[in-house]
Design a protein around this motif. Structure first.
Motif, PDB file in Angstrom:
ATOM      1  N   GLY A  90       9.317  -4.669  12.671  1.00 12.10           N
ATOM      2  CA  GLY A  90      10.580  -4.478  11.884  1.00 12.10           C
ATOM      3  C   GLY A  90      11.514  -3.102  12.134  1.00 12.10           C
ATOM      4  O   GLY A  90      12.806  -3.629  11.881  1.00 12.10           O
ATOM      5  N   LYS A 128      11.630  -3.191  17.790  1.00 11.15           N
ATOM      6  CA  LYS A 128      11.005  -2.983  19.551  1.00 11.15           C
ATOM      7  C   LYS A 128      11.749  -4.435  19.995  1.00 11.15           C
ATOM      8  O   LYS A 128      11.816  -4.372  21.040  1.00 11.15           O
ATOM      9  N   THR A 129      10.217  -5.553  19.342  1.00 11.31           N
ATOM     10  CA  THR A 129      10.622  -6.837  20.114  1.00 11.31           C
ATOM     11  C   THR A 129      12.616  -7.028  20.314  1.00 11.31           C
ATOM     12  O   THR A 129      12.574  -7.867  21.471  1.00 11.31           O
ATOM     13  N   THR A 130      12.950  -6.715  19.606  1.00  7.16           N
ATOM     14  CA  THR A 130      14.559  -7.447  19.471  1.00  7.16           C
ATOM     15  C   THR A 130      14.988  -6.431  20.861  1.00  7.16           C
ATOM     16  O   THR A 130      16.381  -7.105  21.624  1.00  7.16           O
TER      17      THR A 130
END
Ligand code: ADP
Ligand code: MG
Length: 238
Positions: free
Chosen positions: A39, A42-44
């Motif tokens: 949350g 990082k992926t964003t």
């Protein structure tokens, strides 16, 4: 000019701030690792650099191309190793590279060039003709990296490249990533593995709740010290 840059990059979903005001730059020859709890954003960050998401503020650039206004040019300059590499089990390593080369719409490199790419990522010559259904997790990651490299892109994004690798395979991947940086690539990697990040990175960013809260030089800190700092930053997160 950095190959990967973000300027005041932000992404909101209603009241949720997935990424807040991120300024980051990765130059040719550099490896930057991002650490952060689930949350943290990082992926964003990776999805915004890939143009899979539109930013709600700021911008991401790849080799100077603004991702959300010029996605094709930006993506053409970017190699991406997803967390789970999707491969066709019935294809061999070399057939996989041929397949992805044909998908790219550019003229396919000759087989010798494809074999060189496979060898560059540490796949032994006798594995090139073997079906990927017989590949280990480490070999799949190497093939994923070969796919990312076969585009000829200098900027690379790696999403959890070490997850599921045994120590020997993880060591090989760290050496491989360092070699790619030495060859002039700019590499941004997301990882949970502080020990490997310490070996692999020139800088380590710590993310928390959508913000980059620290950036450290792993050459001046042990993995234990980086871990202590990481825990310190996360101390009052539920
Ligand atoms: N499509 C979405 N809709 C709403 N919230 C989202 C969406 N995608 C991500 N988020 C939220 O954004 C924050 C950052 O997520 P993410 O970038 O996936 O974190 P990480 O990869 O570091 O675990 C999280 O709070 C997550 O719940
Ligand atoms: Mg994630």
């Amino acid at each position: 000019m950095p190959l990967l840059e973000t300027h005041a990059l932000g992404k909101r979903y209603g009241d949720t701030i997935a990424l807040d005001d991120l300024d980051l730059a990765v130059d040719a020859g550099e490896v930057v690792c991002l650490l952060g709890a689930n949350g943290a954003g990082k992926t964003t960050t990776l999805n915004l650099l890939l143009g899979f998401l539109a930013p709600t503020s700021g911008e991401a650039r790849v080799d100077g191309r603004v991702v959300h206004t010029d996605p094709q040019a930006a993506r053409a300059r970017l190699g991406y190793l997803p967390e789970v590499v999707q491969l066709y089990p019935a294809l061999s390593g070399i057939e996989t590279l041929r397949y992805f080369a044909d998908l790219s719409g550019k003229p396919r490199p000759d087989d010798e060039a494809l074999h060189r790419t496979l060898s560059q990522v540490g796949l032994q010559r006798d594995a090139h003709a073997r079906r990927v259904s017989a590949y280990s997790k480490g070999m799949r990651q190497k093939l994923g990296l070969a796919i990312a490299l076969s585009k000829g892109a200098q900027a690379l994004l790696l999403d959890e490249p070490l997850s599921g690798l045994d120590p020997k395979a993880a060591n090989e991947l760290v050496a491989l990533v360092r070699g790619l940086a030495a060859d002039g690539h700019a590499i941004l990697a997301v990882t949970h593995d502080i020990f490997r990040a310490q070996q692999m990175a020139d800088r380590i960013g710590i993310m928390r709740q959508g913000r980059l809260v620290d950036m450290v030089d792993p050459r001046t800190m042990s993995a234990a010290e980086i871990e202590a700092l990481y825990v310190h930053h996360l101390r009052d997160v539920a």
